[in-house]
Design an enzyme around this catalytic site. Structure first.
Site, short mmCIF file in Angstrom:
data_model
loop_
_atom_site.label_atom_id
_atom_site.label_comp_id
_atom_site.label_asym_id
_atom_site.label_seq_id
_atom_site.Cartn_x
_atom_site.Cartn_y
_atom_site.Cartn_z
N ASP A 59 -26.13 -42.43 -2.22
CA ASP A 59 -25.85 -41.57 -1.11
C ASP A 59 -26.78 -40.50 -0.84
O ASP A 59 -27.25 -39.76 -1.43
CB ASP A 59 -24.45 -40.65 -1.28
CG ASP A 59 -24.06 -39.82 -0.47
OD1 ASP A 59 -23.31 -40.48 0.43
OD2 ASP A 59 -24.13 -38.68 -0.38
N TYR A 64 -31.33 -34.36 4.37
CA TYR A 64 -32.05 -34.08 2.90
C TYR A 64 -33.58 -34.34 3.06
O TYR A 64 -33.93 -35.54 3.59
CB TYR A 64 -31.16 -35.02 1.96
CG TYR A 64 -29.94 -34.80 1.50
CD1 TYR A 64 -29.15 -33.69 2.21
CD2 TYR A 64 -29.34 -35.95 0.91
CE1 TYR A 64 -27.90 -33.61 1.77
CE2 TYR A 64 -27.57 -35.75 0.41
CZ TYR A 64 -27.21 -34.65 1.00
OH TYR A 64 -25.79 -34.37 0.78
N GLN A 174 -16.04 -37.35 1.35
CA GLN A 174 -16.99 -37.01 0.41
C GLN A 174 -16.99 -35.47 0.42
O GLN A 174 -17.06 -34.77 1.25
CB GLN A 174 -18.17 -37.17 0.77
CG GLN A 174 -19.39 -37.00 -0.17
CD GLN A 174 -20.68 -37.44 0.05
OE1 GLN A 174 -21.47 -36.84 -0.34
NE2 GLN A 174 -20.84 -38.53 0.43
N TYR A 202 -19.14 -35.06 -4.79
CA TYR A 202 -20.42 -34.95 -4.77
C TYR A 202 -20.60 -33.48 -5.77
O TYR A 202 -19.48 -32.57 -5.99
CB TYR A 202 -20.91 -34.54 -3.53
CG TYR A 202 -20.59 -33.38 -2.81
CD1 TYR A 202 -21.05 -32.12 -2.96
CD2 TYR A 202 -19.91 -33.47 -1.77
CE1 TYR A 202 -20.87 -30.76 -2.27
CE2 TYR A 202 -19.77 -32.35 -0.81
CZ TYR A 202 -20.27 -31.03 -0.98
OH TYR A 202 -19.66 -30.03 -0.29
N LEU A 205 -21.45 -32.79 -11.49
CA LEU A 205 -21.79 -31.84 -12.69
C LEU A 205 -22.10 -30.44 -12.24
O LEU A 205 -22.82 -29.99 -13.05
CB LEU A 205 -22.82 -32.60 -13.32
CG LEU A 205 -22.74 -34.13 -13.91
CD1 LEU A 205 -23.79 -34.76 -14.36
CD2 LEU A 205 -21.55 -34.02 -15.05
#
Length: 379
Positions: A59, A64, A174, A202, A205
């Site tokens: 993704d 980005y 998302q 998303y 972690l």
């Protein structure tokens, strides 16, 4: 798309397509909000190692690395394109019909492909009718340039509107979902389960902030029992949730391999309940006047430090603080902002605002400077 031993596959909405329960997120690969070409070989190597281990869902977004993340992915899938499920997102300023089409064409060029598997609205844009935006995405599907349609960072109200317009053609949403921020569990996640829509988690972690020191013992004990790591336990907990797939980001091959092994074991129902209980009640409310807003935002993005700046919105954020304030005033739940107890003695503040500056000012516009805002407190 090939099937890897040990990987779990889940339906992508009602599309009939299966995707890996663990994919790869690419925020920061190729740069954050500006291009960074210095580590391309390392990024490509990490992505390709992930593909080899079954994490063939990747993704990215046009923003980005200012587009360079898509270029890196395009290089990483050379010769194996049809085995990789590529998802990308277009920015809210490109939400007009023409803007969507043009953004998709640019992404296709950077990705070196003639189709995008999942094309997503990165953030909602209240200045452009959602029907227009989705209509352009449907056209891309009809032309074979996009296979499936998704959204990202939508509130429950916005998700319901999109679903009403597209029905089962809307396959996914998302949003951020991790042990620290579980706010979607009372909003969009139940809607996804009810309507067989995929939730793509998303920051699963939490950008490496796996657990607060006071709660980490619970995860460490479970990890030890399974001869695994805390990160693997967290990913396992997430994908055990119905309709949820996760896209951890890593540019380190060792961490990619660690992520891929997260599904080598299964958490018991008792372990899942233990984690659920240990990480409940994270959200609090704090008076906005106790929170200090600093100049630079997350990733060194500029942010507003005063209410008047936020209302004026000279930096052109979409949606703007005033736009979000309208939703908040109507009763729409807000994603909690993130704060940490301040170490500064200036101004009499108790907390520093770490993330969520646009939401912070939207809340102040909607509810005033004496109100209390939903927060998550970093230890």
């Amino acid at each position: 798309m090939g099937v890897a031993l040990g990987m779990i596959y889940k339906p992508l909405g009602k599309s009939g397509c299966l995707v890996p329960a663990l994919g790869q997120g690419c925020m920061g690969i190729g740069g954050f909000f500006s291009q960074d070409i210095s580590d391309d070989d390392r990024y490509i190597g990490a992505l390709q190692r992930g593909y080899a281990l079954g994490m063939t869902f990747v993704d990215t977004a046009e923003v980005y690395g200012d587009g360079h993340s898509e270029e890196v992915i395009g290089k990483s899938v050379k010769g194996i394109r049809d085995s990789i499920f590529i998802a990308s997102k277009f920015s809210p300023e490109n939400s007009s019909s023409r803007g969507v089409i043009d953004a998709a064409e640019r992404s296709l060029q950077r990705l070196r492909t003639d189709y995008i598997d999942l094309y997503q609205i990165h953030w909602p844009n209240p200045l452009i009718p959602l029907e227009e935006t989705l209509g352009a995405m449907v056209k891309l599907v009809q032309e074979g340039k996009v296979r499936f349609i998704g959204v990202s960072n939508f509130s429950l109200k916005e998700l319901k509107e999109a679903h009403a317009l597209l029905g089962d053609k809307l396959v996914s949403i998302q949003n951020e979902y991790n042990l620290f921020d579980r706010s979607i569990e009372s909003t969009v996640l139940p809607f996804c389960v009810e309507n067989d829509m995929t939730m793509i988690a998303y920051s699963p972690l939490d950008q490496g902030n796996l657990s607060s020191p006071s709660k980490k013992a619970c995860l460490e004990e479970i990890a030890q029992h399974h001869d695994g790591t805390v990160a693997q336990v967290v990913l396992n907990w997430l994908v055990a949730k119905r309709n949820v797939v996760a896209i951890p980001k890593s540019s380190n091959i060792h961490h990619v391999e660690e992520n891929a092994k997260a599904l080598a074991f299964r958490l018991s129902d008792a372990e899942i309940r233990l984690i659920d209980d240990a990480f409940s009640g994270n959200q609090k409310r704090i008076p906005v006047k106790e929170i200090r807003v600093v100049q630079d935002g997350q990733g060194n993005r500029k942010a507003y430090c005063t209410l008047s700046e936020a209302i004026e919105n000279k930096l052109g954020f979409v949606p703007s603080p005033a736009d979000l304030a309208e939703d908040i005033a109507s009763g729409e739940p807000i994603k909690p902002v993130r704060v940490r107890k301040t170490t500064s003695t200036e101004g009499g503040y108790a907390y520093d605002l770490l993330e969520g500056r646009i939401r912070y000012w939207a809340w102040v516009i909607a509810n005033g400077e004496t109100s209390a805002i939903p927060v998550l407190i970093r230890e």
